[in-house]
Write an enzyme that holds these catalytic residues in place. Structure first.
Site, PDB file in Angstrom:
ATOM      1  CE  LYS A 117      59.907   3.575 -17.524  1.00 36.50           C
ATOM      2  NZ  LYS A 117      59.126   2.738 -17.893  1.00 36.50           N
ATOM      3  CE  LYS A 199      63.376   8.700 -25.565  1.00 38.80           C
ATOM      4  NZ  LYS A 199      63.393   7.268 -25.621  1.00 38.80           N
ATOM      5  CE  LYS A 202      54.240   5.318 -24.984  1.00 38.15           C
ATOM      6  NZ  LYS A 202      55.702   5.038 -25.059  1.00 38.15           N
TER       7      LYS A 202
END
Length: 334
Positions: A117, A199, A202
């Site tokens: 992140k 993966k 969203k």
């Protein structure tokens, strides 16, 4: 008077940071309604976790309602399960601070999700992003959770939760239940339609994932554009044919048919036929939930009532643990 048998507790939290995907449905959401008949289930819209990345306030409030509606549309019964917003129960933040004092910097430095992140949000590497796993530990430990449904990307955080619980228990006695992972026995990981080595997420560009509220035409368009390879053989081979294998996995997860049987049944048909079958399976699986979601999202008052009533139940349970922790560490009695 007959006493209600105490059942194991399941806790699960999902961020309201975007519409859930087919991967969320296959990996978690479709199982939630079954779990509530075997366990005491607590499902949390983790809006406090979401603000480690800057959020538009109106969008965040709207997405919390949308996620609540999706939980209910997937079969959750608010009389059987607790379904609330994290920010509505202050004990999450209170316990997180205490647990910060029982967590080592070296442990947090090893968290791979922080590194990932930080790379994505280099202009906003905040302390919340770093201590995110401690808040997650507080979420879980507040409810004396027995099992946590986790994917591969969250296993490291759950291990840290277990370490923190055991460390605290080692000092103060049997305070926290040490949670175990609940791994799904059906349905593999659903990968990105455009980058099948990653993966489905969203937070990625819209064409890489199927949203749970995508209409049938959009689903067909996205799957039609899904990456495959230059061959034409339908074969399950994740290493050499990740795109095709991902499509086969989706069919298998939604129908229960093995990938070998799917390949045998589609021998010689080509990728066009495979993509058509995937789209048909996805549309059939999502249609009932989408119809229920449309009804629920139109009734904001009902959704807010569910959130409020569940938050009251969650707060009662959370306060029992928090008060015990506060007493153990020596905070003055209230």
């Amino acid at each position: 008077m007959e006493t209600k048998e105490k059942r194991p507790v399941i806790f699960s939290g999902i961020q309201p940071s975007g519409m859930l995907t087919l991967g969320n449905y296959i990996g978690a959401l479709r199982r939630f309604s079954e779990l509530q008949d075997q366990y005491d289930c607590i499902y949390c819209v983790v809006d406090e976790h979401a603000i480690t990345v800057r959020q538009n306030p109106a969008d965040l409030r709207r997405r919390c309602l949308e996620l609540t509606a999706l939980y209910l549309a997937s079969g959750l019964d608010p009389q059987k399960s607790i379904l609330y917003c994290q920010s509505h129960v202050s004990a999450h933040a209170e316990l997180a601070w205490i647990l910060n004092c029982f967590t080592y910097m070296g442990e947090l430095n090893r968290m791979t999700q922080f590194k990932d992140k930080s790379a994505k949000h280099a202009d906003n590497i905040n302390a919340g992003l770093f201590t995110y796993p401690v808040l997650m530990a507080a979420d879980i430990l507040l409810y004396q959770t027995s099992y946590v449904p986790v994917g591969a990307d969250q296993k490291q955080h759950l291990e840290l939760t277990r370490d923190i619980a055991q460390r605290f228990n080692g000092v103060y006695g049997d305070v926290f239940t040490v949670p175990e992972p609940l791994i799904s026995k059906t349905g593999g990981r659903v990968m990105s339609l455009q980058e099948p080595e990653r993966k489905m997420s969203k937070s990625d560009p819209e064409d890489t994932f199927i949203s749970l509220i995508d209409d049938p035409d959009t689903i067909r368009r996205k799957i039609k554009r899904a990456v495959t390879d230059s061959e034409s053989e339908i074969r399950f081979d994740p290493e050499n044919k990740p795109g095709v294998s991902n499509l086969l996995n989706i069919i298998s997860a939604l129908t229960g048919e093995s990938t070998d049987d799917i390949c045998a049944g589609m021998a010689g048909q080509g990728y066009g036929a495979l993509k058509t079958r995937v789209a048909d399976c996805v549309i059939e699986a999502l249609s009932p939930m989408q119809a229920e979601y449309k009804k629920l999202i139109a009734d904001k008052e009902y959704l807010m009532k569910v959130q409020a009533e569940s938050a009251e139940k969650a707060a009662y349970l959370a306060q029992k643990t928090l008060r015990k922790v506060q007493k153990k560490i020596g905070f003055a009695a209230r």
